[in-house]
Design a protein around this motif. Sequence first.
Motif, PDB file in Angstrom:
ATOM      1  N   LEU A 243      32.423  19.105  46.206  1.00  0.00           N
ATOM      2  CA  LEU A 243      31.007  19.215  46.502  1.00  0.00           C
ATOM      3  C   LEU A 243      30.259  19.613  45.228  1.00  0.00           C
ATOM      4  O   LEU A 243      30.571  20.636  44.619  1.00  0.00           O
ATOM      5  CB  LEU A 243      30.763  20.265  47.594  1.00  0.00           C
ATOM      6  N   ALA A 244      29.308  18.796  44.835  1.00  0.00           N
ATOM      7  CA  ALA A 244      28.514  19.069  43.630  1.00  0.00           C
ATOM      8  C   ALA A 244      27.065  18.684  43.918  1.00  0.00           C
ATOM      9  O   ALA A 244      26.461  17.890  43.213  1.00  0.00           O
ATOM     10  CB  ALA A 244      29.069  18.281  42.441  1.00  0.00           C
ATOM     11  N   CYS A 245      26.526  19.270  44.984  1.00  0.00           N
ATOM     12  CA  CYS A 245      25.222  18.870  45.514  1.00  0.00           C
ATOM     13  C   CYS A 245      24.055  19.678  44.957  1.00  0.00           C
ATOM     14  O   CYS A 245      22.910  19.479  45.371  1.00  0.00           O
ATOM     15  CB  CYS A 245      25.227  18.978  47.039  1.00  0.00           C
ATOM     16  N   GLY A 246      24.329  20.612  44.059  1.00  0.00           N
ATOM     17  CA  GLY A 246      23.258  21.372  43.444  1.00  0.00           C
ATOM     18  C   GLY A 246      22.730  22.494  44.313  1.00  0.00           C
ATOM     19  O   GLY A 246      23.224  22.759  45.416  1.00  0.00           O
ATOM     20  N   GLY A 421      11.647  28.258  41.096  1.00  0.00           N
ATOM     21  CA  GLY A 421      13.106  28.303  41.125  1.00  0.00           C
ATOM     22  C   GLY A 421      13.674  27.814  42.447  1.00  0.00           C
ATOM     23  O   GLY A 421      12.972  27.314  43.323  1.00  0.00           O
ATOM     24  N   PHE A 422      15.001  27.972  42.574  1.00  0.00           N
ATOM     25  CA  PHE A 422      15.717  27.473  43.739  1.00  0.00           C
ATOM     26  C   PHE A 422      16.572  28.577  44.346  1.00  0.00           C
ATOM     27  O   PHE A 422      17.008  29.490  43.659  1.00  0.00           O
ATOM     28  CB  PHE A 422      16.600  26.281  43.350  1.00  0.00           C
ATOM     29  N   LEU A 423      16.820  28.447  45.656  1.00  0.00           N
ATOM     30  CA  LEU A 423      17.517  29.504  46.388  1.00  0.00           C
ATOM     31  C   LEU A 423      18.971  29.181  46.703  1.00  0.00           C
ATOM     32  O   LEU A 423      19.706  30.039  47.178  1.00  0.00           O
ATOM     33  CB  LEU A 423      16.769  29.798  47.696  1.00  0.00           C
ATOM     34  N   GLY A 424      19.404  27.951  46.486  1.00  0.00           N
ATOM     35  CA  GLY A 424      20.819  27.665  46.729  1.00  0.00           C
ATOM     36  C   GLY A 424      21.061  26.403  47.530  1.00  0.00           C
ATOM     37  O   GLY A 424      20.229  25.495  47.595  1.00  0.00           O
ATOM     38  N   THR A 425      22.225  26.373  48.162  1.00  0.00           N
ATOM     39  CA  THR A 425      22.739  25.190  48.837  1.00  0.00           C
ATOM     40  C   THR A 425      21.919  24.816  50.070  1.00  0.00           C
ATOM     41  O   THR A 425      21.480  25.677  50.815  1.00  0.00           O
ATOM     42  CB  THR A 425      24.197  25.449  49.277  1.00  0.00           C
ATOM     43  N   GLU A 426      21.774  23.510  50.278  1.00  0.00           N
ATOM     44  CA  GLU A 426      21.167  23.032  51.510  1.00  0.00           C
ATOM     45  C   GLU A 426      22.180  23.178  52.647  1.00  0.00           C
ATOM     46  O   GLU A 426      23.312  22.703  52.553  1.00  0.00           O
ATOM     47  CB  GLU A 426      20.727  21.586  51.343  1.00  0.00           C
ATOM     48  N   ASN A 427      21.777  23.796  53.726  1.00  0.00           N
ATOM     49  CA  ASN A 427      22.698  24.204  54.780  1.00  0.00           C
ATOM     50  C   ASN A 427      23.490  23.063  55.407  1.00  0.00           C
ATOM     51  O   ASN A 427      24.668  23.219  55.734  1.00  0.00           O
ATOM     52  CB  ASN A 427      21.943  24.961  55.880  1.00  0.00           C
ATOM     53  N   TYR A 428      22.859  21.893  55.558  1.00  0.00           N
ATOM     54  CA  TYR A 428      23.532  20.832  56.301  1.00  0.00           C
ATOM     55  C   TYR A 428      24.813  20.350  55.609  1.00  0.00           C
ATOM     56  O   TYR A 428      25.778  19.952  56.265  1.00  0.00           O
ATOM     57  CB  TYR A 428      22.579  19.663  56.572  1.00  0.00           C
ATOM     58  N   VAL A 443      27.967  28.414  47.724  1.00  0.00           N
ATOM     59  CA  VAL A 443      29.230  28.211  48.442  1.00  0.00           C
ATOM     60  C   VAL A 443      30.284  29.192  47.932  1.00  0.00           C
ATOM     61  O   VAL A 443      30.482  29.327  46.723  1.00  0.00           O
ATOM     62  CB  VAL A 443      29.729  26.763  48.278  1.00  0.00           C
ATOM     63  N   GLN A 444      30.946  29.844  48.849  1.00  0.00           N
ATOM     64  CA  GLN A 444      31.980  30.809  48.497  1.00  0.00           C
ATOM     65  C   GLN A 444      33.271  30.099  48.105  1.00  0.00           C
ATOM     66  O   GLN A 444      33.641  29.094  48.710  1.00  0.00           O
ATOM     67  CB  GLN A 444      32.264  31.754  49.670  1.00  0.00           C
ATOM     68  N   THR A 445      33.934  30.634  47.098  1.00  0.00           N
ATOM     69  CA  THR A 445      35.226  30.100  46.667  1.00  0.00           C
ATOM     70  C   THR A 445      36.196  31.254  46.481  1.00  0.00           C
ATOM     71  O   THR A 445      35.811  32.423  46.490  1.00  0.00           O
ATOM     72  CB  THR A 445      35.104  29.345  45.329  1.00  0.00           C
ATOM     73  N   ARG A 464      27.843  26.198  43.452  1.00  0.00           N
ATOM     74  CA  ARG A 464      28.763  27.335  43.434  1.00  0.00           C
ATOM     75  C   ARG A 464      28.171  28.546  42.723  1.00  0.00           C
ATOM     76  O   ARG A 464      28.295  29.685  43.183  1.00  0.00           O
ATOM     77  CB  ARG A 464      30.069  26.945  42.725  1.00  0.00           C
ATOM     78  N   ARG A 465      27.467  28.333  41.593  1.00  0.00           N
ATOM     79  CA  ARG A 465      27.005  29.449  40.779  1.00  0.00           C
ATOM     80  C   ARG A 465      25.513  29.728  40.911  1.00  0.00           C
ATOM     81  O   ARG A 465      25.002  30.712  40.388  1.00  0.00           O
ATOM     82  CB  ARG A 465      27.366  29.238  39.313  1.00  0.00           C
TER      83      ARG A 465
END
Length: 494
Positions: A243-246, A421-428, A443-445, A464-465
């Motif tokens: 997954l590399a969806c930004g 700025g941005f808050l993170g991963t899109e939930n879907y 996303v947790q790893t 991820r980061r």
Amino acid sequence: MGKPTGFMEYDRKTSTAVSPKERIKDFHEFHIPLSRKEQQEQGARCMECGVPFCQAGIMIEGMVSGCPLRNLIPEWNDLVYTGNWEQAYRRLIKTNNFPEFTSRVCPALCEAACTCGHYGDAVTAKENEHGIIEYAYEAGLALADPPKVRTGKRIAVIGSGPAGLAAADQLNKRGHLVTVYERDDRIGGLLMYGIPNMKLEKSVIDRKTGIMKEEGVEFITGVNVGRDVKAAKLLKEYDRIILACGAKNPRDIGAPGRDAKGIYFAVDYLSGVTKSLLDSKLADKKYIPTKGKHVVVIGGGDTGNDCVGTCLRLGAASVTQLEMMPKAPDTRAADNPWPEWPKVFKTDYGQEEAAAVFGHDPRVYQTTVKEFLKDKNGNLSSIVTVQLESRKDEKTGRMIMAEVSGSEKKIPADLALIAAGFLGTENYVAEAFGVSLDQRTNVQTKEGGYQTGAQNVFVCGDMRRGQSLVVWAIREGREAAAEVDLSLMGYTPI
């Protein structure tokens, strides 16, 4: 070290920029590179330090010092100086899959940590990198080199931004069969639609992804994984998923009047302009109109600056950029010593252009939106701003930016662009693959790695980061690829 006294003999010299009033007439890149001889002289300035912080990529006081990719900068600087451009290219691509991207859009963490810049001017590492990769294309060195042997293992990469492309490139070179899924109509993710054309011509992306296609990477565009295609289907068809969806959830501004017409997220504004530019050279008018409008850009970072530059090219009547934080000092503060990233004042290309057109810097510091005002038709008509000051929060004890009572001011605004700025991963996407998110919605790893809690699913890049730089995305993609390869093969040469 080819020229021990080079840093004393040659002054720092960089590419020439087309004048601001001239370059805003189009959306093309506007830097004129140095001649090859001049670039070699700049390579001679490298001191080949005993401890080259430029390539360290380490954390110092919470900030990165040097290149996160750990590029072999002193080596290829020396090779540039001696005119051995082919070997410089070979050393460059050992650590960086996409120098054609980073040499255009990276803020040059390497130069901030350059020893030569401690008391003088840093070596032009970023422009040397640009000279190397463009030479490689001109000389026919950057050709497709498909793997000789295939492993038969199949990997799906979801997202074609710099992290996804880096992971795909590494795994394809290893011999795996890689398919990249992209929901937009063009490959590149953030590179294609998040960065304006004048910073990164899209032909540069197409040139590189074209080579990747020749090398065997399959690209599927216009497919939104998690909606158009079920995650379960991909998990069944592929041995591993990356997954590399930004981190594409934009941070909003919750001020009264937010529902006014004429308020947009910066990413939507920029991507719409770029798509229209690529599809029809803006003839289709399928972008947010800017001509003759008073624009307020909310956010003082790189994305905000890109909005300023884009607005000017589309004929804005005025542009104001609101920045919550105070203006940075002109020189390093005592608590910000080299080789930390210098927290100093800088003027980027968009701000430089606005100053040339309107006669002043567009930035207003320590200021934010208090209220969006609408006309009778619900359209944005003006913005009430308020000044901020640094103050200790009585409840938490932390320093915060608090409103200054009585400092409200009304400014005209037909168009507001939120670049906060941005808050993170899109939930879907996370829900589709059954991966968990942390408190920052990343996303947790597993600690220190790229594997998620879901079987055979890995993640890298901003997903991820959190929101970060292109150079960090490439590093994440490379490291995730190595971890995926290890899980498939039991060892990895990546």
